[in-house]
Design an enzyme around this catalytic site. Structure first.
Site, PDB file in Angstrom:
ATOM      1  N   ARG A 119     -51.258  57.229 -34.501  1.00 44.86           N
ATOM      2  CA  ARG A 119     -50.749  56.211 -33.562  1.00 44.86           C
ATOM      3  C   ARG A 119     -51.609  56.308 -32.317  1.00 44.86           C
ATOM      4  O   ARG A 119     -51.737  57.379 -31.718  1.00 44.86           O
ATOM      5  CB  ARG A 119     -49.278  56.454 -33.226  1.00 44.86           C
ATOM      6  CG  ARG A 119     -48.783  55.568 -32.095  1.00 44.86           C
ATOM      7  CD  ARG A 119     -47.293  55.559 -31.933  1.00 44.86           C
ATOM      8  NE  ARG A 119     -46.647  54.807 -33.006  1.00 44.86           N
ATOM      9  CZ  ARG A 119     -45.387  54.384 -32.965  1.00 44.86           C
ATOM     10  NH1 ARG A 119     -44.635  54.611 -31.915  1.00 44.86           N
ATOM     11  NH2 ARG A 119     -44.878  53.710 -33.979  1.00 44.86           N
ATOM     12  N   HIS A 146     -49.118  46.912 -36.752  1.00 46.33           N
ATOM     13  CA  HIS A 146     -48.136  47.947 -37.103  1.00 46.33           C
ATOM     14  C   HIS A 146     -47.721  47.718 -38.567  1.00 46.33           C
ATOM     15  O   HIS A 146     -46.584  47.353 -38.865  1.00 46.33           O
ATOM     16  CB  HIS A 146     -46.936  47.857 -36.152  1.00 46.33           C
ATOM     17  CG  HIS A 146     -46.039  49.060 -36.181  1.00 46.33           C
ATOM     18  ND1 HIS A 146     -46.352  50.236 -36.831  1.00 46.33           N
ATOM     19  CD2 HIS A 146     -44.807  49.261 -35.631  1.00 46.33           C
ATOM     20  CE1 HIS A 146     -45.363  51.099 -36.677  1.00 46.33           C
ATOM     21  NE2 HIS A 146     -44.424  50.535 -35.960  1.00 46.33           N
ATOM     22  N   GLN A 149     -44.500  49.196 -40.466  1.00 47.27           N
ATOM     23  CA  GLN A 149     -43.222  48.582 -40.086  1.00 47.27           C
ATOM     24  C   GLN A 149     -42.889  47.404 -40.999  1.00 47.27           C
ATOM     25  O   GLN A 149     -41.751  47.219 -41.425  1.00 47.27           O
ATOM     26  CB  GLN A 149     -43.303  48.102 -38.621  1.00 47.27           C
ATOM     27  CG  GLN A 149     -42.028  47.439 -38.133  1.00 47.27           C
ATOM     28  CD  GLN A 149     -40.866  48.407 -38.083  1.00 47.27           C
ATOM     29  OE1 GLN A 149     -40.977  49.474 -37.505  1.00 47.27           O
ATOM     30  NE2 GLN A 149     -39.740  48.054 -38.702  1.00 47.27           N
ATOM     31  N   ASP A 237     -39.119  41.562 -31.086  1.00 47.17           N
ATOM     32  CA  ASP A 237     -39.578  42.896 -30.675  1.00 47.17           C
ATOM     33  C   ASP A 237     -39.535  42.932 -29.150  1.00 47.17           C
ATOM     34  O   ASP A 237     -39.340  41.906 -28.486  1.00 47.17           O
ATOM     35  CB  ASP A 237     -41.004  43.133 -31.222  1.00 47.17           C
ATOM     36  CG  ASP A 237     -41.505  44.558 -30.989  1.00 47.17           C
ATOM     37  OD1 ASP A 237     -40.685  45.443 -30.655  1.00 47.17           O
ATOM     38  OD2 ASP A 237     -42.721  44.785 -31.142  1.00 47.17           O
ATOM     39  N   CYS A 276     -37.924  45.999 -34.985  1.00 47.28           N
ATOM     40  CA  CYS A 276     -38.508  47.294 -35.391  1.00 47.28           C
ATOM     41  C   CYS A 276     -37.914  48.455 -34.619  1.00 47.28           C
ATOM     42  O   CYS A 276     -38.008  49.598 -35.068  1.00 47.28           O
ATOM     43  CB  CYS A 276     -40.022  47.245 -35.223  1.00 47.28           C
ATOM     44  SG  CYS A 276     -40.560  47.042 -33.513  1.00 47.28           S
ATOM     45  N   ARG A 304     -38.126  52.619 -43.282  1.00 43.88           N
ATOM     46  CA  ARG A 304     -39.438  53.176 -42.931  1.00 43.88           C
ATOM     47  C   ARG A 304     -39.727  54.378 -43.831  1.00 43.88           C
ATOM     48  O   ARG A 304     -40.829  54.558 -44.326  1.00 43.88           O
ATOM     49  CB  ARG A 304     -39.446  53.613 -41.456  1.00 43.88           C
ATOM     50  CG  ARG A 304     -39.352  52.465 -40.447  1.00 43.88           C
ATOM     51  CD  ARG A 304     -40.628  51.656 -40.442  1.00 43.88           C
ATOM     52  NE  ARG A 304     -41.765  52.499 -40.176  1.00 43.88           N
ATOM     53  CZ  ARG A 304     -42.194  52.839 -38.955  1.00 43.88           C
ATOM     54  NH1 ARG A 304     -41.615  52.358 -37.893  1.00 43.88           N
ATOM     55  NH2 ARG A 304     -43.263  53.624 -38.801  1.00 43.88           N
TER      56      ARG A 304
HETATM   57  N1  NVA Z   1     -44.625  46.298 -30.170  1.00 39.77           N
HETATM   58  C1  NVA Z   1     -44.074  47.616 -29.906  1.00 39.77           C
HETATM   59  C2  NVA Z   1     -43.653  48.234 -31.195  1.00 39.77           C
HETATM   60  C3  NVA Z   1     -42.988  49.593 -31.041  1.00 39.77           C
HETATM   61  C4  NVA Z   1     -42.635  50.211 -32.362  1.00 39.77           C
HETATM   62  C5  NVA Z   1     -45.102  48.469 -29.199  1.00 39.77           C
HETATM   63  O1  NVA Z   1     -46.283  48.402 -29.550  1.00 39.77           O
HETATM   64  O2  NVA Z   1     -44.733  49.193 -28.289  1.00 39.77           O
HETATM   65  N1   CP Z   2     -40.529  51.005 -34.957  1.00 43.88           N
HETATM   66  C1   CP Z   2     -41.239  52.113 -34.633  1.00 43.88           C
HETATM   67  O1   CP Z   2     -42.408  52.254 -35.008  1.00 43.88           O
HETATM   68  O2   CP Z   2     -40.558  53.025 -33.913  1.00 43.88           O
HETATM   69  P1   CP Z   2     -41.161  54.286 -33.166  1.00 43.88           P
HETATM   70  O3   CP Z   2     -41.969  53.785 -32.011  1.00 43.88           O
HETATM   71  O4   CP Z   2     -39.953  55.069 -32.733  1.00 43.88           O
HETATM   72  O5   CP Z   2     -42.020  55.056 -34.122  1.00 43.88           O
END
Ligand code: NVA
Ligand code: CP
Length: 328
Positions: A119, A146, A149, A237, A276, A304
């Protein structure tokens, strides 16, 4: 970030998972079907897993430069349930933080690990790791996508409503990383998707062009009510992703894109609500919708785990990976 110019890894058969578009529809379908079978076996402890621990002796590295609850836990628990081990790495505690190159880091990690989940706040970082890695690298979220997800979202839709192919979904809000992967998922799994985003927060043009070239049924508009018409699933989201600066302008621009009861009522009967997570109640979704029977957000979070177990079996399971979803 240092980009090296020496020779990168030349192995092309490694099963990296950067984006949904990189895999064909049949493989993605098999990943979800294997994940669903393994879920059924996990939940029915009378059925022995075949073999009991298919990933025994393998180690997954989780390299997380951004916060995570679900991604970290689902990969950790999933790898362990499949018999493997996990090492959680925080880049700020690694020598990358003191200037060690990604090329050297990737080559060192490749000597210890069997798969690396990343990540990152910089998409180029995961591309550089892929370039140098001789183990599979899995995208656990970048500012651009992502994909894991969306595997969970599609599994969740099918558990509630049956085959996703031919269904219609709506995305409401920011055209962010999750929206981009949903577009790719819609194309690969054969469902239509209408996105309603502010004019200034559209998904990047390149993914819309790709979807069009692939014959995807993707429509981009700016009216949430029009977007949810006939939708069987509404997805939203956060209004401020981890890669965004929070600002009053941003929140004000997105305010007309809140998923509330009035909007849900414009959709098809039996519509699902997905997010998500983490959610910001009162911003992108009201508490009434989030807590309503239409909301499947916790099934989505649980899936997930199951969808990613299907993915890990594809990544690490060799040619017979599909057989892991079948009991002895
Ligand atoms: N769009 C959000 C998703 C978090 C799982 C982000 O990138 O923070
Ligand atoms: N939806 C998701 O990826 O959650 P986290 O940021 O908690 O991993």
């Amino acid at each position: 970030m240092t980009i090296q110019t020496r020779s990168p890894s030349t192995t092309t058969s490694i099963r990296h998972f950067l984006d949904l578009r990189d895999l064909d529809s049949a493989t993605l379908r098999d990943i979800l079907d294997v994940g669903r079978s393994v879920k059924a076996m996990q939940n029915d402890r009378r059925v022995p897993m075949h073999p009991a621990h298919p990933l025994a002796g393998r180690t997954l590295g989780l390299m997380l430069s951004k916060p995570s609850t679900r991604t970290r836990l689902s990969f950790e628990v999933g790898m362990r349930q499949l018999g493997g081990d996990v090492s959680v790495l925080s880049p700020s505690d690694m020598q990358i933080g003191r200037g060690e190159s990604l090329a050297d880091t990737a080559r060192v990690l490749s000597r210890f690990l069997d798969v690396l989940v990343v990540r990152t706040g910089e998409t180029d970082m995961i591309r550089e790791l892929i370039r140098w890695s001789s183990i599979p690298v899995v995208n656990g979220l970048t500012p651009d996508s992502h994909p894991v997800q969306i595997l969970a979202d599609i599994m969740t839709y099918e558990e509630h409503c049956g085959p996703v192919a031919g269904s219609h979904w709506a995305w409401i809000g920011d055209g962010n990383n999750v929206a981009v992967s949903l577009i790719e998922g819609a194309v690969r799994f054969g469902f239509s998707l209408t996105l309603a985003t502010p004019e200034t927060m559209k998904p990047r043009q390149e993914v819309l062009d790709w979807a069009k070239a692939e014959g995807g049924k993707i429509r981009l508009i700016h009216d949430p009510v029009e977007a949810v018409r006939d939708a069987g699933c509404i997805v939203t989201d956060t209004w401020t992703s981890m890669s965004d600066e929070e600002s009053a302008t941003r929140l004000n621009t997105l305010r007309p894109f809140q998923v509330n009861t009035a909007l849900m009522q414009k959709a098809a009967r039996g519509v699902l609500f997905m997010h998500c997570l983490p959610a910001h109640i009162g911003e992108e979704v009201t508490e009434e919708v989030f807590e309503s029977p239409a909301s499947v957000v916790f099934d989505e979070a649980e899936n997930r785990l199951h969808a990613q177990k299907g993915l890990l079996l594809w990544v690490l399971g060799g040619e017979n990976w599909r057989s892991f979803g079948k009991p002895d």
